[in-house]
Design an enzyme around this catalytic site. Structure first.
Site, PDB file in Angstrom:
ATOM      1  N   ASP A 232       7.375  13.044 125.966  1.00  0.00           N
ATOM      2  CA  ASP A 232       6.516  12.628 124.849  1.00  0.00           C
ATOM      3  C   ASP A 232       7.276  12.634 123.524  1.00  0.00           C
ATOM      4  O   ASP A 232       8.320  13.256 123.394  1.00  0.00           O
ATOM      5  CB  ASP A 232       5.334  13.600 124.703  1.00  0.00           C
ATOM      6  CG  ASP A 232       4.315  13.435 125.824  1.00  0.00           C
ATOM      7  OD1 ASP A 232       4.611  12.724 126.805  1.00  0.00           O
ATOM      8  OD2 ASP A 232       3.228  14.033 125.718  1.00  0.00           O
TER       9      ASP A 232
ATOM     10  N   HIS B 247       9.531  16.815 126.186  1.00  0.00           N
ATOM     11  CA  HIS B 247       9.632  16.025 124.951  1.00  0.00           C
ATOM     12  C   HIS B 247      11.083  15.633 124.750  1.00  0.00           C
ATOM     13  O   HIS B 247      11.955  16.518 124.733  1.00  0.00           O
ATOM     14  CB  HIS B 247       9.122  16.839 123.763  1.00  0.00           C
ATOM     15  CG  HIS B 247       7.679  17.245 123.906  1.00  0.00           C
ATOM     16  ND1 HIS B 247       7.284  18.306 124.687  1.00  0.00           N
ATOM     17  CD2 HIS B 247       6.540  16.697 123.396  1.00  0.00           C
ATOM     18  CE1 HIS B 247       5.948  18.403 124.645  1.00  0.00           C
ATOM     19  NE2 HIS B 247       5.483  17.433 123.872  1.00  0.00           N
TER      20      HIS B 247
END
Ligand SMILES: [Zn+2]
Length: 369
Positions: free
Chosen positions: A179, A320
């Site tokens: 993400d 991430h």
């Protein structure tokens, strides 16, 4: 007289002579034309003779109406028709016109000279060109008018076929997801995934795509899945459903503009979503079953352990790609998962291998066998 004999008489004697069969000039003579446009005055009594030689007192018999590409028409002497046709005129109005098709399937007849202008305004020469092929997230293929495609694209369809899953549904698999990118560590992660022939899903943030367009394009080119993580990392549940759907669409439009790919799945920021937003977005919402907390620990060992200590078949793993430690962890996680027999696939691949496709409006935190 009809044979051309002439006499001059006083005006007030005219009726008297006419009673005797004398005629006025234009009752005796007429003008005739040939197919080259020549004309001459001849006696009406000789008219049949002249007609036999290809002359006529009706000018229209010697001319043909031709049509130009701009819609104008011209009466051309019959002998010059061939030359005029060779010069670009047409025998029929239909030949001076072209049938064009609008993006919504409307048909329009325009003059040939106007065609180029219409083509630049979204008209097409054939119905085939006015159509486009679109693909549903699970790979169904449909041909629609270009004007109809937009509505489907907003529902998660794509103009590019989804990557065919090569995953073996009978072997364990997991979906790595990243993400908040793209970012400066995206390339390092892609290097590793490429090295091992692994796939992953990148949930990108719209307002980063300009700065990291190279990384985004590389994600597309290497066969990774690109998903939507909102335009500016807004918590979608703070918006009403249509504003949330617009935020997602804006992001997907940008991805599409840069890669030609349209994201088919959404990862809502903070995992925050509701049924109204999912339904307005018209896409599967993807959560996670393994939270590495990589954003918090910023520690490669910790991220590695979070994955390797709990990973199961069908997991969706949250990381991430904007942290250096995460990229370091990925370099160990990818070979370790492969070593344990996991196939590393995108979210949509896992959905199609395990569920025959993901359902728009549904939320998934894992995709178990
Ligand atoms: Zn996020």
């Amino acid at each position: 007289m009809p044979d051309g004999r002439e006499i001059a008489v006083r005006s007030d004697d005219v009726p008297r002579w006419q009673d005797k069969g004398w005629l006025q000039w234009d009752q005796v003579y007429t003008v005739i034309y040939n197919s080259q446009g020549e004309n001459r005055e001849v006696l009406r009594i000789d008219l049949d003779l002249w007609r036999g030689q290809g002359w006529s007192d009706n000018i229209a018999d010697m001319q043909t109406t031709l049509f130009a590409d701009d819609g104008s028409r011209a009466a051309v002497w019959n002998d010059y028709v061939e030359d005029s046709l060779a010069g670009g005129l047409h025998l029929t109005e239909a030949e001076a016109q072209t049938l064009l098709y609008g993006a919504d399937g409307t048909e329009m007849t325009v003059w040939n000279a106007e065609v180029e202008a219409y083509l630049t305004q979204g008209f097409y020469r054939t119905p085939e060109e006015a159509h486009t092929v679109i693909y549903s997230p699970d790979g169904a293929e449909m041909t629609v008018w270009r004007a109809e495609a937009e509505a489907y694209l907003a529902q998660g369809w794509s103009e590019t076929p989804p990557a065919r899953s090569t995953a073996d549904p009978n072997r364990p698999m997991v979906a790595l997801t990243f993400d908040d990118g793209p970012g400066p560590y995206t390339d390092k992660i892609l290097n590793c995934l490429e090295k091992y022939g692994a796939k992953a899903t990148f949930y990108v943030v719209g307002n980063r795509l300009g700065t990291y367009s190279k990384q985004l394009k590389r994600e597309a080119e290497t066969g990774m899945e690109i998903g939507c993580h909102s335009w500016s990392h807004t918590q979608l549940t703070t918006l009403n459903a249509s504003a949330a759907a617009n935020d997602i669409k804006r992001t997907n439009d940008r991805v599409n503009e840069l890669t030609g790919i349209r994201p088919a799945t959404v990862r809502p920021p903070y995992g925050s979503h509701n049924a109204a937003i999912r339904s307005a977005a018209g896409a599967p919402f993807i959560l996670w079953s393994v939270d590495t907390l990589d954003w918090k620990t910023r520690n490669a060992d910790s991220t590695y352990n979070a994955v390797m200590n709990s990973v199961k078949d069908g997991d969706i793993i949250l990381m991430h790609d904007i942290h250096s430690a995460t990229a370091d962890a990925v370099e160990r996680i990818v070979p370790a998962l492969i070593e344990r027999g996991f196939q590393l696939v995108t979210v949509s691949e896992m959905g199609s291998a395990r569920k025959g496709g993901l359902t728009a409006g549904s939320a998934y935190s894992s995709i178990r066998p």
